[in-house]
Design an enzyme around this catalytic site. Structure first.
Site, PDB file in Angstrom:
ATOM      1  N   TYR A 227       0.834  -1.264  -0.300  1.00 25.50           N
ATOM      2  CA  TYR A 227      -0.085  -0.053  -0.382  1.00 25.50           C
ATOM      3  C   TYR A 227       0.972   1.235   0.388  1.00 25.50           C
ATOM      4  O   TYR A 227       0.507   2.429   0.306  1.00 25.50           O
ATOM      5  CB  TYR A 227      -0.846   0.269   0.750  1.00 25.50           C
ATOM      6  CG  TYR A 227      -1.718  -1.322   0.546  1.00 25.50           C
ATOM      7  CD1 TYR A 227      -3.118  -0.730   0.777  1.00 25.50           C
ATOM      8  CD2 TYR A 227      -1.639  -2.303   1.569  1.00 25.50           C
ATOM      9  CE1 TYR A 227      -3.690  -1.907   0.472  1.00 25.50           C
ATOM     10  CE2 TYR A 227      -2.968  -3.535   1.825  1.00 25.50           C
ATOM     11  CZ  TYR A 227      -3.882  -2.860   0.565  1.00 25.50           C
ATOM     12  OH  TYR A 227      -4.250  -4.319   0.773  1.00 25.50           O
ATOM     13  N   HIS A 387     -19.083 -18.012  -6.541  1.00 27.11           N
ATOM     14  CA  HIS A 387     -18.588 -16.482  -6.648  1.00 27.11           C
ATOM     15  C   HIS A 387     -18.200 -15.940  -7.416  1.00 27.11           C
ATOM     16  O   HIS A 387     -17.414 -16.495  -7.829  1.00 27.11           O
ATOM     17  CB  HIS A 387     -17.720 -16.667  -5.287  1.00 27.11           C
ATOM     18  CG  HIS A 387     -17.086 -15.601  -4.616  1.00 27.11           C
ATOM     19  ND1 HIS A 387     -17.788 -14.846  -3.367  1.00 27.11           N
ATOM     20  CD2 HIS A 387     -16.302 -14.519  -4.374  1.00 27.11           C
ATOM     21  CE1 HIS A 387     -18.218 -13.766  -3.315  1.00 27.11           C
ATOM     22  NE2 HIS A 387     -16.464 -13.671  -3.820  1.00 27.11           N
ATOM     23  N   ALA A 388     -18.718 -14.587  -7.251  1.00 30.17           N
ATOM     24  CA  ALA A 388     -19.075 -13.884  -8.688  1.00 30.17           C
ATOM     25  C   ALA A 388     -17.359 -13.002  -8.628  1.00 30.17           C
ATOM     26  O   ALA A 388     -16.304 -12.648  -7.990  1.00 30.17           O
ATOM     27  CB  ALA A 388     -19.456 -12.156  -8.865  1.00 30.17           C
ATOM     28  N   HIS A 423     -20.681  -3.818 -10.178  1.00 37.32           N
ATOM     29  CA  HIS A 423     -19.149  -3.968  -9.060  1.00 37.32           C
ATOM     30  C   HIS A 423     -17.978  -5.031 -10.119  1.00 37.32           C
ATOM     31  O   HIS A 423     -16.821  -4.608 -10.212  1.00 37.32           O
ATOM     32  CB  HIS A 423     -19.640  -4.817  -8.441  1.00 37.32           C
ATOM     33  CG  HIS A 423     -18.074  -5.206  -7.263  1.00 37.32           C
ATOM     34  ND1 HIS A 423     -17.814  -4.337  -6.407  1.00 37.32           N
ATOM     35  CD2 HIS A 423     -16.889  -6.778  -7.491  1.00 37.32           C
ATOM     36  CE1 HIS A 423     -16.366  -5.125  -5.717  1.00 37.32           C
ATOM     37  NE2 HIS A 423     -16.522  -6.802  -6.788  1.00 37.32           N
ATOM     38  N   GLU A 424     -18.586  -5.906 -10.616  1.00 34.30           N
ATOM     39  CA  GLU A 424     -17.721  -7.139 -11.340  1.00 34.30           C
ATOM     40  C   GLU A 424     -17.361  -6.226 -13.220  1.00 34.30           C
ATOM     41  O   GLU A 424     -16.352  -5.724 -13.307  1.00 34.30           O
ATOM     42  CB  GLU A 424     -18.451  -8.380 -12.059  1.00 34.30           C
ATOM     43  CG  GLU A 424     -18.586  -9.256 -10.791  1.00 34.30           C
ATOM     44  CD  GLU A 424     -17.108  -9.214  -9.882  1.00 34.30           C
ATOM     45  OE1 GLU A 424     -15.934  -9.173 -10.498  1.00 34.30           O
ATOM     46  OE2 GLU A 424     -17.464  -9.634  -8.817  1.00 34.30           O
ATOM     47  N   HIS A 427     -14.775  -3.541 -12.668  1.00 32.65           N
ATOM     48  CA  HIS A 427     -13.359  -5.023 -12.532  1.00 32.65           C
ATOM     49  C   HIS A 427     -12.496  -4.530 -14.135  1.00 32.65           C
ATOM     50  O   HIS A 427     -11.559  -4.465 -14.626  1.00 32.65           O
ATOM     51  CB  HIS A 427     -13.098  -6.090 -11.841  1.00 32.65           C
ATOM     52  CG  HIS A 427     -12.719  -6.012 -10.396  1.00 32.65           C
ATOM     53  ND1 HIS A 427     -12.221  -5.395  -9.608  1.00 32.65           N
ATOM     54  CD2 HIS A 427     -14.275  -6.873  -9.832  1.00 32.65           C
ATOM     55  CE1 HIS A 427     -12.480  -5.833  -8.602  1.00 32.65           C
ATOM     56  NE2 HIS A 427     -13.923  -6.660  -8.320  1.00 32.65           N
ATOM     57  N   GLU A 451     -11.067  -2.463  -5.697  1.00 32.85           N
ATOM     58  CA  GLU A 451     -13.137  -3.392  -5.701  1.00 32.85           C
ATOM     59  C   GLU A 451     -13.715  -2.310  -5.364  1.00 32.85           C
ATOM     60  O   GLU A 451     -14.997  -2.435  -5.240  1.00 32.85           O
ATOM     61  CB  GLU A 451     -12.773  -3.526  -4.018  1.00 32.85           C
ATOM     62  CG  GLU A 451     -11.684  -4.693  -4.254  1.00 32.85           C
ATOM     63  CD  GLU A 451     -12.583  -6.460  -5.143  1.00 32.85           C
ATOM     64  OE1 GLU A 451     -13.303  -6.399  -5.485  1.00 32.85           O
ATOM     65  OE2 GLU A 451     -11.829  -6.771  -5.037  1.00 32.85           O
ATOM     66  N   HIS A 552     -12.975 -15.883   0.736  1.00 35.24           N
ATOM     67  CA  HIS A 552     -12.430 -15.152   0.390  1.00 35.24           C
ATOM     68  C   HIS A 552     -11.346 -16.185   1.603  1.00 35.24           C
ATOM     69  O   HIS A 552      -9.790 -16.248   0.817  1.00 35.24           O
ATOM     70  CB  HIS A 552     -11.669 -14.144   0.493  1.00 35.24           C
ATOM     71  CG  HIS A 552     -13.347 -13.397  -0.620  1.00 35.24           C
ATOM     72  ND1 HIS A 552     -14.004 -12.968  -0.126  1.00 35.24           N
ATOM     73  CD2 HIS A 552     -12.720 -12.925  -1.200  1.00 35.24           C
ATOM     74  CE1 HIS A 552     -14.726 -12.644  -0.753  1.00 35.24           C
ATOM     75  NE2 HIS A 552     -13.863 -12.335  -1.588  1.00 35.24           N
ATOM     76  N   ARG A 561      -9.030  -5.048   1.159  1.00 35.58           N
ATOM     77  CA  ARG A 561      -9.721  -4.506  -0.391  1.00 35.58           C
ATOM     78  C   ARG A 561     -11.027  -3.999  -0.369  1.00 35.58           C
ATOM     79  O   ARG A 561     -11.078  -2.572  -0.569  1.00 35.58           O
ATOM     80  CB  ARG A 561      -9.026  -5.049  -1.174  1.00 35.58           C
ATOM     81  CG  ARG A 561      -9.747  -6.572  -1.160  1.00 35.58           C
ATOM     82  CD  ARG A 561      -9.277  -7.093  -2.091  1.00 35.58           C
ATOM     83  NE  ARG A 561      -8.197  -7.750  -2.551  1.00 35.58           N
ATOM     84  CZ  ARG A 561      -7.788  -8.710  -3.538  1.00 35.58           C
ATOM     85  NH1 ARG A 561      -8.432  -9.352  -4.193  1.00 35.58           N
ATOM     86  NH2 ARG A 561      -6.374  -9.345  -3.448  1.00 35.58           N
ATOM     87  N   TYR A 562     -11.519  -4.754   0.358  1.00 35.62           N
ATOM     88  CA  TYR A 562     -13.081  -4.396   0.342  1.00 35.62           C
ATOM     89  C   TYR A 562     -13.408  -3.222   1.590  1.00 35.62           C
ATOM     90  O   TYR A 562     -14.063  -2.346   1.426  1.00 35.62           O
ATOM     91  CB  TYR A 562     -14.008  -5.004   0.866  1.00 35.62           C
ATOM     92  CG  TYR A 562     -14.052  -6.793   0.022  1.00 35.62           C
ATOM     93  CD1 TYR A 562     -14.532  -6.790  -1.766  1.00 35.62           C
ATOM     94  CD2 TYR A 562     -13.077  -7.682   0.006  1.00 35.62           C
ATOM     95  CE1 TYR A 562     -13.853  -6.868  -2.882  1.00 35.62           C
ATOM     96  CE2 TYR A 562     -12.790  -9.397  -1.324  1.00 35.62           C
ATOM     97  CZ  TYR A 562     -13.366  -8.609  -2.241  1.00 35.62           C
ATOM     98  OH  TYR A 562     -13.306  -9.518  -3.536  1.00 35.62           O
TER      99      TYR A 562
HETATM  100  O1  X8Z Z   1     -15.485 -11.259  -3.182  1.00 32.68           O
HETATM  101  C1  X8Z Z   1     -16.722 -10.232  -3.764  1.00 32.68           C
HETATM  102  C2  X8Z Z   1     -16.626  -9.916  -5.508  1.00 32.68           C
HETATM  103  C3  X8Z Z   1     -15.782 -10.436  -6.338  1.00 32.68           C
HETATM  104  S1  X8Z Z   1     -13.868  -8.832  -5.591  1.00 32.68           S
HETATM  105  C4  X8Z Z   1     -17.999 -10.764  -5.495  1.00 32.68           C
HETATM  106  N1  X8Z Z   1     -17.110  -8.864  -2.956  1.00 32.68           N
HETATM  107  C5  X8Z Z   1     -16.630  -8.811  -1.478  1.00 32.68           C
HETATM  108  C6  X8Z Z   1     -18.054 -10.004  -1.123  1.00 32.68           C
HETATM  109  O2  X8Z Z   1     -18.572 -10.834  -2.252  1.00 32.68           O
HETATM  110  O3  X8Z Z   1     -17.472 -10.939   0.227  1.00 32.68           O
HETATM  111  C7  X8Z Z   1     -17.989  -7.961  -3.444  1.00 32.68           C
HETATM  112  C8  X8Z Z   1     -18.162  -7.313  -1.711  1.00 32.68           C
HETATM  113  C9  X8Z Z   1     -16.999  -8.092  -0.530  1.00 32.68           C
HETATM  114 ZN    ZN Z   2     -14.600  -7.013  -6.237  1.00 32.66          ZN
END
Ligand code: X8Z
Ligand code: ZN
Length: 666
Positions: A227, A387-388, A423-424, A427, A451, A552, A561-562
């Site tokens: 960072y 998971h997206a 959101h996607e 990216h 993000e 994750h 990051r989020y």
């Molecule tokens: O994982 C994600 C995205 C992909 S980078 C769908 N997000 C986090 C989650 O779902 O836990 C977006 C918000 C937080």
């Molecule tokens: Zn994302």
């Protein structure tokens, strides 16, 4: 990726990790056959970086292809290929990092110095140099992710029709208000991660070994090093930012608890904490699905804002239209096909709507190949990681190839998924904007920037915008409508913040050894209690591995990051509103269709990871620090309303003392 870059590159785009999320490793001195040349002896630092960029780009499509396959077709064979591709990549990465040592202490251009630093931080999954251990690490990582993707809970093990995967279990939490049904869905999903525990213990040992070989104290310190500030400073920054938003979260928590206690008399809270299975979301990270319980005002008073209902109606209309073209005697098989065609058409329509927002800012249309190669809905015939995620398969192509960008989702017609598409695409547009840069600079300014792009657009999805795309009806301005609109946003954004923090508080502790395998679950729930004020209603002992039920963790995507994104996106939003000439309160601003805002946004995206993020932030917002005051400015009306609502309630919660250790070992 982790920090800026490589990871991103890879990860996001690719796959190691998924989505804009993921990881990779490092390792040995010698590359696996076919991956790269030995380092020429007299190479300069500039030549070295040029060579790494070329080799990285050349090997990238094979890596991402293997990862795409293993995420969209989970079987042993695809996992083997993904683990192997990852092994090859990580071996190359370690070799490059080793070769970069020659230039330590030498004069070089700031760009080259930056590229070398990015290379060292190139993965969230630093791998040991030992080839055996490196291979073991890639196998474990692939297996854990596969277990998550194929996770299935059968409420009656004798009856296959009782088996459900994440999407179906999430639907229960989103829609079913039965206390028991929600508890069963929540506990069911949290049973799938039990077998990951042993793998995770070993995974931690291996990545720590890799991180130490690179000179970091542990993998967590490495994660915090991306960072443009010291790892200690970054940790302090997250504390500072959380301190800014915590009072707002506590008000929201207090309000939600009172509503839940009214909805479930006697069991709407657990000693002041929110019951984990009642928040409408498997991880209590987004409370938007609880709209029916938490909406401040009814539709009579405030007008309708039910985006999920509108999307569901659209889907039903699509389905009816397709069915009306079929014969009256349609058989079951054919009906299933028609339903799927309608789901696909609907998912594409939702995605086109999101694309239109970006295009309205002056950004390009998505390439044709995006529409051909994206996974829009959950396939019927195989397991996938739902998971997206957003993928850059080839870093912009070149040599006659076009950019190959995709998303991978299992889209359903609801508000949450609709937002996730925006959101996607954030990216994806970041990829397209920085594809012109050398591969090592193809990443976010930091991972929180990556993000925050799509989420900035989400903030601009005001009721007025939603009306303009036909998803909500007339909006009559009123105090009640404003409070409802703010609550809708707060349930997504403010509720998320402590969650965004706690995941890596847990992992930082696991990596630095302050949380040991004997305490994995206890420490997890202690952090859930401390930050989110959430608790399970029945004990979650160490026979469980609840962290593994969040993508994750098995996916090894860093999570800070989020949290950072949820601060930054309000800063970006404010800056773009200014660029669009918005006057009036921040929360009323939408910059949809505004080319001046679009140009400013695109300028930021095209900088990628080529300069310190502070500089990039300054060019967009005028400031060089992350700051949550825009969050507070945005939510000022809601915070005042919550304060009034909570008057006379005693807010806040106590973190329960850890359960006594089981007796018996003397
Ligand atoms: O994982 C994600 C995205 C992909 S980078 C769908 N997000 C986090 C989650 O779902 O836990 C977006 C918000 C937080
Ligand atoms: Zn994302």
């Amino acid at each position: 990726m982790n920090h800026r870059h490589l990871i991103l590159v890879l990860a996001i785009g690719a796959g190691l990790a998924l989505s804009a999320c993921k990881r990779e490793p490092t390792p040995a001195e010698t590359a696996a056959p076919g991956t790269q040349q030995a380092a020429p002896q007299d190479e300069t630092a500039d030549e070295f970086i040029a060579r790494v960029n070329a080799e990285l780009k050349a090997m990238y499509p094979e890596l991402t292809a293997a990862q795409w396959l293993s995420s969209t077709y989970i079987i042993d064979d695809s996992q083997l290929l993904a683990a192997k591709a990852n092994e090859k990549f990580l071996t190359s990465l370690n070799a490059w990092i080793e070769q970069a040592r020659r230039f330590e202490g030498q004069e070089m251009s700031p760009e080259t110095a930056r590229a070398i630093n990015l290379l060292k931080l190139g993965t969230a999954m630093p791998a040991p140099r030992d080839p055996q251990k490196l291979a073991e690490l890639t196998r474990i990582a692939t297996r854990m992710e596969g277990m998550y993707g194929s996770g299935t809970y059968c409420s009656n093990p004798e009856d296959p029709s009782s088996c459900r995967q994440l999407g179906a279990l999430e639907d229960v939490l989103a829609k079913d208000r039965s206390y028991e049904a929600q508890l069963d869905a929540w506990q069911g999903w949290h049973s799938i991660s039990r077998p990951m525990r042993q793998d995770y213990v070993r995974f931690v040992e291996l990545v720590n070994e890799g991180a130490r070989e690179l000179g970091y104290a542990d993998a967590g310190e490495m994660w915090r090093s991306g960072y443009d500030m010291s790892p200690v400073e970054l940790a302090a920054e997250t504390d500072r930012l959380w301190g800014q938003v915590k009072p707002l979260y506590e008000q929201l928590h207090c309000y939600a608890r009172a509503r839940l206690e009214a909805q479930y008399p006697g069991r709407g809270s657990v000693d002041g904490l929110l019951p984990a299975h009642l928040m409408g979301n498997m991880w209590q990270q987004d409370w938007g699905n609880l709209w029916d319980v938490l909406a401040p005002y009814g539709e009579q008073q405030a007008g309708a804002l039910d985006v999920s209902a509108a999307l569901e109606r659209r889907y039903q209309a699509e389905l009816n239209a397709q069915l009306s073209r079929e014969s009256a005697l349609i058989d079951i098989e054919r009906r299933v096909e028609v339903v799927r065609a309608a789901q696909l058409e609907n998912a594409k329509r939702m995605t086109r709507q999101a694309e239109e927002f970006y295009v309205s800012l002056g950004m390009p249309k998505l390439p044709e190949s995006y529409w051909e190669k994206t996974q829009f809905i959950k396939p019927r015939d195989r397991d996938v990681v739902c998971h997206a995620s957003a993928w850059d398969m080839n870093m912009g192509g070149g040599d006659g190839k076009s950019p190959d960008v995709r998303t991978k989702m299992c889209i359903k017609p609801n508000e949450e998924d609709f937002f996730t598409i925006y959101h996607e695409l954030g990216h994806v547009y970041y990829y397209l904007a920085y594809n012109h840069l050398p591969p090592l600079f193809q990443g976010g300014a930091h991972d929180g920037f990556h993000e925050a792009i799509g989420d900035t657009i989400e903030l601009a999805m005001t009721p007025a915008y939603l009306k303009s795309i036909g998803l909500v009806g007339d909006q009559r301005p009123s105090r009640e409508a404003l409070v409802n609109a703010q609550m809708r946003m707060a349930l997504a954004k403010v509720a998320f913040m402590p969650f965004g923090l706690m995941i890596d508080r847990w992992r930082w502790g696991v990596f630095d050894g302050s949380i040991t395998p004997e305490n994995y679950n206890a420490a997890w729930w202690e952090l859930k209690a401390k930050y989110q004020g959430v608790a399970p209603v029945a004990p979650r002992g160490e026979e469980f591995f609840d962290p593994g039920a969040k993508y994750h963790v098995p996916g090894n995507t860093p999570y800070t990051r989020y949290f950072l994104s949820h601060v930054l996106q309000f800063q970006f939003y404010k800056a773009l509103c200014d660029a669009a000439g918005h006057q009036g309160p921040l929360y009323e601003c939408t910059f949809a269709g505004n080319k001046a805002a679009g140009e400013k946004f695109w300028a930021m995206l095209s900088k990628g990871a080529s300069q310190p993020w502070q500089q990039t932030l300054k060019e967009l917002t005028g400031g060089e620090t992350m700051d949550a005051s825009a969050v507070l400015e945005y939510f000022a009306p809601l915070q005042e309303w919550l304060r009034q609502q909570n008057e006379g309630r005693s807010c806040g919660w106590q973190v329960p003392a850890p359960a006594p250790a089981p007796a018996g070992n003397g």
